[in-house]
Design a protein around this motif. Structure first.
Motif, PDB file in Angstrom:
ATOM      1  N   GLU A  43       0.891  -1.521  -0.669  1.00 31.82           N
ATOM      2  CA  GLU A  43       0.499  -0.242  -0.269  1.00 31.82           C
ATOM      3  C   GLU A  43       1.027   1.390  -0.295  1.00 31.82           C
ATOM      4  N   ARG A  44       0.269   2.379  -0.629  1.00 27.98           N
ATOM      5  CA  ARG A  44       0.921   3.828  -0.412  1.00 27.98           C
ATOM      6  C   ARG A  44       0.904   4.056   1.251  1.00 27.98           C
ATOM      7  N   GLU A  45       2.007   4.944   1.204  1.00 22.85           N
ATOM      8  CA  GLU A  45       2.355   5.587   2.427  1.00 22.85           C
ATOM      9  C   GLU A  45       3.305   6.714   2.810  1.00 22.85           C
ATOM     10  N   LEU A  46       2.763   7.845   3.386  1.00 22.59           N
ATOM     11  CA  LEU A  46       3.774   8.023   3.837  1.00 22.59           C
ATOM     12  C   LEU A  46       4.728   8.517   4.125  1.00 22.59           C
ATOM     13  N   VAL A  47       6.148   9.002   3.825  1.00 20.18           N
ATOM     14  CA  VAL A  47       6.926   9.193   3.559  1.00 20.18           C
ATOM     15  C   VAL A  47       8.291  10.407   4.505  1.00 20.18           C
ATOM     16  N   ALA A  48       7.201  11.552   3.666  1.00 20.51           N
ATOM     17  CA  ALA A  48       7.773  12.761   4.902  1.00 20.51           C
ATOM     18  C   ALA A  48       6.777  13.799   4.421  1.00 20.51           C
ATOM     19  N   SER A  49       6.796  15.179   4.903  1.00 20.74           N
ATOM     20  CA  SER A  49       5.398  16.185   4.777  1.00 20.74           C
ATOM     21  C   SER A  49       6.048  17.484   5.255  1.00 20.74           C
ATOM     22  N   ILE A  50       5.623  18.663   4.829  1.00 18.71           N
ATOM     23  CA  ILE A  50       6.315  20.065   5.436  1.00 18.71           C
ATOM     24  C   ILE A  50       5.041  20.762   4.938  1.00 18.71           C
ATOM     25  N   ARG A  51       5.476  21.874   6.003  1.00 17.39           N
ATOM     26  CA  ARG A  51       4.134  22.931   5.393  1.00 17.39           C
ATOM     27  C   ARG A  51       4.543  23.598   5.072  1.00 17.39           C
ATOM     28  N   TRP A  52       4.097  24.237   3.687  1.00 16.36           N
ATOM     29  CA  TRP A  52       4.293  25.682   2.846  1.00 16.36           C
ATOM     30  C   TRP A  52       4.668  26.945   3.575  1.00 16.36           C
ATOM     31  N   SER A  53       4.040  27.359   4.513  1.00 19.95           N
ATOM     32  CA  SER A  53       4.283  28.236   4.844  1.00 19.95           C
ATOM     33  C   SER A  53       5.648  28.442   5.726  1.00 19.95           C
ATOM     34  N   THR A  54       5.674  27.194   6.572  1.00 17.66           N
ATOM     35  CA  THR A  54       6.602  27.381   7.824  1.00 17.66           C
ATOM     36  C   THR A  54       7.525  25.627   6.963  1.00 17.66           C
ATOM     37  N   PRO A  55       8.599  25.705   7.797  1.00 18.78           N
ATOM     38  CA  PRO A  55       9.231  24.508   7.945  1.00 18.78           C
ATOM     39  C   PRO A  55       8.877  23.658   8.385  1.00 18.78           C
ATOM     40  N   ILE A  56       7.718  23.386   8.566  1.00 14.99           N
ATOM     41  CA  ILE A  56       7.110  22.273  10.010  1.00 14.99           C
ATOM     42  C   ILE A  56       7.738  20.496   9.111  1.00 14.99           C
ATOM     43  N   THR A  57       8.717  20.116  10.068  1.00 14.28           N
ATOM     44  CA  THR A  57       9.048  19.170   8.479  1.00 14.28           C
ATOM     45  C   THR A  57       8.238  17.350   9.041  1.00 14.28           C
ATOM     46  N   TYR A  58       8.198  16.363   8.777  1.00 15.25           N
ATOM     47  CA  TYR A  58       7.438  15.443   9.838  1.00 15.25           C
ATOM     48  C   TYR A  58       8.693  14.038   9.037  1.00 15.25           C
ATOM     49  N   TYR A  59       8.369  13.214   8.996  1.00 14.66           N
ATOM     50  CA  TYR A  59       8.953  12.591   8.931  1.00 14.66           C
ATOM     51  C   TYR A  59       8.834  10.146   9.488  1.00 14.66           C
ATOM     52  N   THR A  60       8.511   9.217   8.463  1.00 11.59           N
ATOM     53  CA  THR A  60       8.693   8.045   9.121  1.00 11.59           C
ATOM     54  C   THR A  60       9.138   7.455   9.748  1.00 11.59           C
ATOM     55  N   ASP A  61       9.729   6.333  10.183  1.00 10.94           N
ATOM     56  CA  ASP A  61      10.675   6.316  10.873  1.00 10.94           C
ATOM     57  C   ASP A  61      11.166   5.765  10.718  1.00 10.94           C
ATOM     58  N   SER A  62      10.962   5.371   8.835  1.00  9.70           N
ATOM     59  CA  SER A  62      12.267   4.226   7.942  1.00  9.70           C
ATOM     60  C   SER A  62      13.373   5.924   6.750  1.00  9.70           C
ATOM     61  N   ALA A  63      12.962   6.727   7.339  1.00 12.74           N
ATOM     62  CA  ALA A  63      12.597   8.029   6.666  1.00 12.74           C
ATOM     63  C   ALA A  63      13.827   8.877   7.500  1.00 12.74           C
ATOM     64  N   LYS A  64      14.045   8.709   8.667  1.00 12.74           N
ATOM     65  CA  LYS A  64      14.319   9.458   9.839  1.00 12.74           C
ATOM     66  C   LYS A  64      15.891   9.320   9.514  1.00 12.74           C
ATOM     67  N   GLY A  65      16.893  10.572   9.352  1.00  8.61           N
ATOM     68  CA  GLY A  65      17.972  10.316   9.276  1.00  8.61           C
ATOM     69  C   GLY A  65      18.731   9.982   8.436  1.00  8.61           C
ATOM     70  N   ARG A  66      17.612   9.935   7.088  1.00  8.07           N
ATOM     71  CA  ARG A  66      18.405   9.487   5.586  1.00  8.07           C
ATOM     72  C   ARG A  66      17.950  10.373   4.866  1.00  8.07           C
ATOM     73  N   PHE A  67      16.486  10.643   4.717  1.00  6.89           N
ATOM     74  CA  PHE A  67      15.634  11.577   4.076  1.00  6.89           C
ATOM     75  C   PHE A  67      15.749  12.741   4.733  1.00  6.89           C
ATOM     76  N   THR A  68      15.589  13.957   3.604  1.00  8.43           N
ATOM     77  CA  THR A  68      15.101  15.467   3.665  1.00  8.43           C
ATOM     78  C   THR A  68      14.456  15.829   3.067  1.00  8.43           C
ATOM     79  N   ILE A  69      12.849  16.313   3.248  1.00  7.38           N
ATOM     80  CA  ILE A  69      11.940  17.404   2.786  1.00  7.38           C
ATOM     81  C   ILE A  69      12.435  18.188   2.500  1.00  7.38           C
ATOM     82  N   SER A  70      12.320  19.543   1.443  1.00  3.03           N
ATOM     83  CA  SER A  70      12.114  20.668   1.948  1.00  3.03           C
ATOM     84  C   SER A  70      11.658  21.105   0.504  1.00  3.03           C
ATOM     85  N   ARG A  71      11.467  22.687   1.207  1.00  3.63           N
ATOM     86  CA  ARG A  71      10.858  23.209  -1.103  1.00  3.63           C
ATOM     87  C   ARG A  71      11.443  24.305  -0.447  1.00  3.63           C
ATOM     88  N   ASP A  72      11.094  24.815  -2.166  1.00  2.11           N
ATOM     89  CA  ASP A  72      11.452  26.286  -2.120  1.00  2.11           C
ATOM     90  C   ASP A  72      10.079  27.502  -2.828  1.00  2.11           C
TER      91      ASP A  72
END
Length: 118
Positions: A43-72
């Motif tokens: 099934e599809r699963e969330l990996v990471a998310s970020i608020r557009w207006s502020t750089p508040i991020t969320y990561y699943t355990d599998s992504a923490k420490g390896r993946f970085t979400i950002s926005r320009d």
């Protein structure tokens, strides 16, 4: 709203990839942008998310420490930098958007395939 994901490909275990999601059609302040993935047969699963207006991020355990979400904001683009990739990261990756406070993501881009070889 249009979301255009790109950047997938074939990479060896331990390597890196950066996915991009070009967003258009509206201003995204008040939105949360997410990266999801769907491994083969799963099934599809969330990996990471970020608020557009502020750089508040969320990561699943599998992504923490390896993946970085950002926005320009200037480029209206969301990125997912993926490092130290593992074969189990193999999946179709999707970007998505939802309004802050809503439960469901209601805007989706097409997927981009990431294949990690061992």
């Amino acid at each position: 709203v249009q979301l255009q994901a790109s950047g997938g490909g074939l990479v060896q275990a331990g390597g890196s990839l950066r996915l991009s999601c070009a967003a258009s059609g509206r201003t995204f302040s008040g939105y949360i942008m997410g990266w999801f993935r769907q491994p083969p047969g799963k099934e599809r699963e969330l990996v990471a998310s970020i608020r557009w207006s502020t750089p508040i991020t969320y990561y699943t355990d599998s992504a923490k420490g390896r993946f970085t979400i950002s926005r320009d904001k200037a480029k209206n683009t969301v990125y997912l930098q993926m490092n130290r990739l593992k074969p189990e990261d193999t999946a179709v990756y999707y970007c998505a958007a939802k309004v802050v406070g809503e439960n469901a993501y209601d805007h989706w881009g097409q997927g981009t395939l990431v294949t990690v070889s061992s």
